[in-house]
Design a protein around this motif. Structure first.
Motif, mmCIF file in Angstrom:
data_model
loop_
_atom_site.group_PDB
_atom_site.id
_atom_site.type_symbol
_atom_site.label_atom_id
_atom_site.label_comp_id
_atom_site.label_asym_id
_atom_site.label_seq_id
_atom_site.Cartn_x
_atom_site.Cartn_y
_atom_site.Cartn_z
ATOM 1 N N SER A 1 2.337 6.872 -6.879
ATOM 2 C CA SER A 1 1.399 7.916 -7.329
ATOM 3 C C SER A 1 1.975 9.305 -7.058
ATOM 4 O O SER A 1 1.914 10.187 -7.917
ATOM 5 C CB SER A 1 0.057 7.774 -6.628
ATOM 6 O OG SER A 1 -0.591 6.610 -7.039
ATOM 7 N N TYR A 2 2.526 9.488 -5.873
ATOM 8 C CA TYR A 2 3.109 10.784 -5.510
ATOM 9 C C TYR A 2 4.259 11.144 -6.444
ATOM 10 O O TYR A 2 4.340 12.273 -6.937
ATOM 11 C CB TYR A 2 3.584 10.759 -4.056
ATOM 12 C CG TYR A 2 4.333 11.994 -3.656
ATOM 13 C CD1 TYR A 2 3.646 13.181 -3.400
ATOM 14 C CD2 TYR A 2 5.721 11.999 -3.550
ATOM 15 C CE1 TYR A 2 4.330 14.339 -3.045
ATOM 16 C CE2 TYR A 2 6.410 13.146 -3.202
ATOM 17 C CZ TYR A 2 5.711 14.307 -2.947
ATOM 18 O OH TYR A 2 6.387 15.449 -2.603
ATOM 19 N N GLU B 1 0.832 -1.220 0.000
ATOM 20 C CA GLU B 1 0.000 0.000 0.000
ATOM 21 C C GLU B 1 0.858 1.259 0.000
ATOM 22 O O GLU B 1 0.569 2.217 -0.720
ATOM 23 C CB GLU B 1 -0.950 -0.001 1.192
ATOM 24 C CG GLU B 1 -2.089 -0.989 1.040
ATOM 25 C CD GLU B 1 -3.094 -0.904 2.169
ATOM 26 O OE1 GLU B 1 -3.331 0.220 2.662
ATOM 27 O OE2 GLU B 1 -3.633 -1.953 2.534
ATOM 28 N N GLN B 2 1.911 1.263 0.797
ATOM 29 C CA GLN B 2 2.790 2.430 0.833
ATOM 30 C C GLN B 2 3.479 2.628 -0.516
ATOM 31 O O GLN B 2 3.648 3.755 -0.978
ATOM 32 C CB GLN B 2 3.820 2.290 1.939
ATOM 33 C CG GLN B 2 4.661 3.529 2.105
ATOM 34 C CD GLN B 2 5.635 3.415 3.262
ATOM 35 O OE1 GLN B 2 5.777 2.369 3.877
ATOM 36 N NE2 GLN B 2 6.308 4.506 3.555
ATOM 37 N N LYS B 3 3.878 1.523 -1.158
ATOM 38 C CA LYS B 3 4.509 1.616 -2.487
ATOM 39 C C LYS B 3 3.547 2.254 -3.476
ATOM 40 O O LYS B 3 3.936 3.123 -4.253
ATOM 41 C CB LYS B 3 4.926 0.236 -2.996
ATOM 42 C CG LYS B 3 5.518 0.297 -4.396
ATOM 43 C CD LYS B 3 5.529 -1.052 -5.076
ATOM 44 C CE LYS B 3 4.121 -1.540 -5.301
ATOM 45 N NZ LYS B 3 3.864 -2.173 -6.579
ATOM 46 N N GLN B 4 2.285 1.838 -3.448
ATOM 47 C CA GLN B 4 1.288 2.386 -4.361
ATOM 48 C C GLN B 4 1.145 3.900 -4.169
ATOM 49 O O GLN B 4 1.104 4.656 -5.136
ATOM 50 C CB GLN B 4 -0.062 1.703 -4.157
ATOM 51 C CG GLN B 4 -0.071 0.222 -4.503
ATOM 52 C CD GLN B 4 0.227 -0.021 -5.962
ATOM 53 O OE1 GLN B 4 1.363 -0.319 -6.321
ATOM 54 N NE2 GLN B 4 -0.763 0.129 -6.802
ATOM 55 N N GLU B 5 1.072 4.316 -2.912
ATOM 56 C CA GLU B 5 0.936 5.745 -2.616
ATOM 57 C C GLU B 5 2.176 6.517 -3.047
ATOM 58 O O GLU B 5 2.080 7.602 -3.609
ATOM 59 C CB GLU B 5 0.671 5.945 -1.126
ATOM 60 C CG GLU B 5 -0.690 5.433 -0.689
ATOM 61 C CD GLU B 5 -0.900 5.525 0.807
ATOM 62 O OE1 GLU B 5 -0.143 6.253 1.487
ATOM 63 O OE2 GLU B 5 -1.821 4.852 1.298
ATOM 64 N N LEU B 6 3.343 5.957 -2.780
ATOM 65 C CA LEU B 6 4.585 6.621 -3.153
ATOM 66 C C LEU B 6 4.730 6.716 -4.670
ATOM 67 O O LEU B 6 5.129 7.755 -5.200
ATOM 68 C CB LEU B 6 5.782 5.881 -2.553
ATOM 69 C CG LEU B 6 7.149 6.486 -2.809
ATOM 70 C CD1 LEU B 6 7.222 7.936 -2.334
ATOM 71 C CD2 LEU B 6 8.219 5.643 -2.142
ATOM 72 N N GLU C 1 2.962 12.201 -9.780
ATOM 73 C CA GLU C 1 2.403 13.553 -9.704
ATOM 74 C C GLU C 1 3.500 14.612 -9.686
ATOM 75 O O GLU C 1 3.299 15.732 -10.163
ATOM 76 C CB GLU C 1 1.539 13.697 -8.450
ATOM 77 C CG GLU C 1 0.236 12.937 -8.510
ATOM 78 C CD GLU C 1 -0.497 12.934 -7.180
ATOM 79 O OE1 GLU C 1 -0.117 13.708 -6.266
ATOM 80 O OE2 GLU C 1 -1.439 12.138 -7.046
#
Length: 67
Positions: free
Chosen positions: A20-21, A13-18, A24
């Motif tokens: 995406s960030y 989950e953290q990898k997915q968020e990172l 961006e």
């Protein structure tokens, strides 16, 4: 800049968020897995990121671990 990224199952989950960030922020992200949070052997994914760096496919690598 191209960044290769991967995780173990606990860091999924953290990898997915990172990822995406970073996208961006304008970085090109190469997601080397895993594709979900099912149990995996993290060295398989770490090897992929390391290979990207060694081959010049990516300039940086990020590995996310659940610990």
């Amino acid at each position: 800049m191209k960044i290769s990224i991967a995780s173990d199952h606990a860091g999924f989950e953290q990898k997915q968020e990172l990822a995406s960030y970073l996208t961006e922020c304008g970085y090109e992200v190469i997601d080397r897995g895993p594709e979900n949070d099912d149990r995996v052997d993290y060295p398989d994914f770490a090897r992929l990121v390391g290979s990207d760096i060694a081959a010049g496919v990516a300039e940086r690598g990020v590995l996310v671990c659940g610990t």
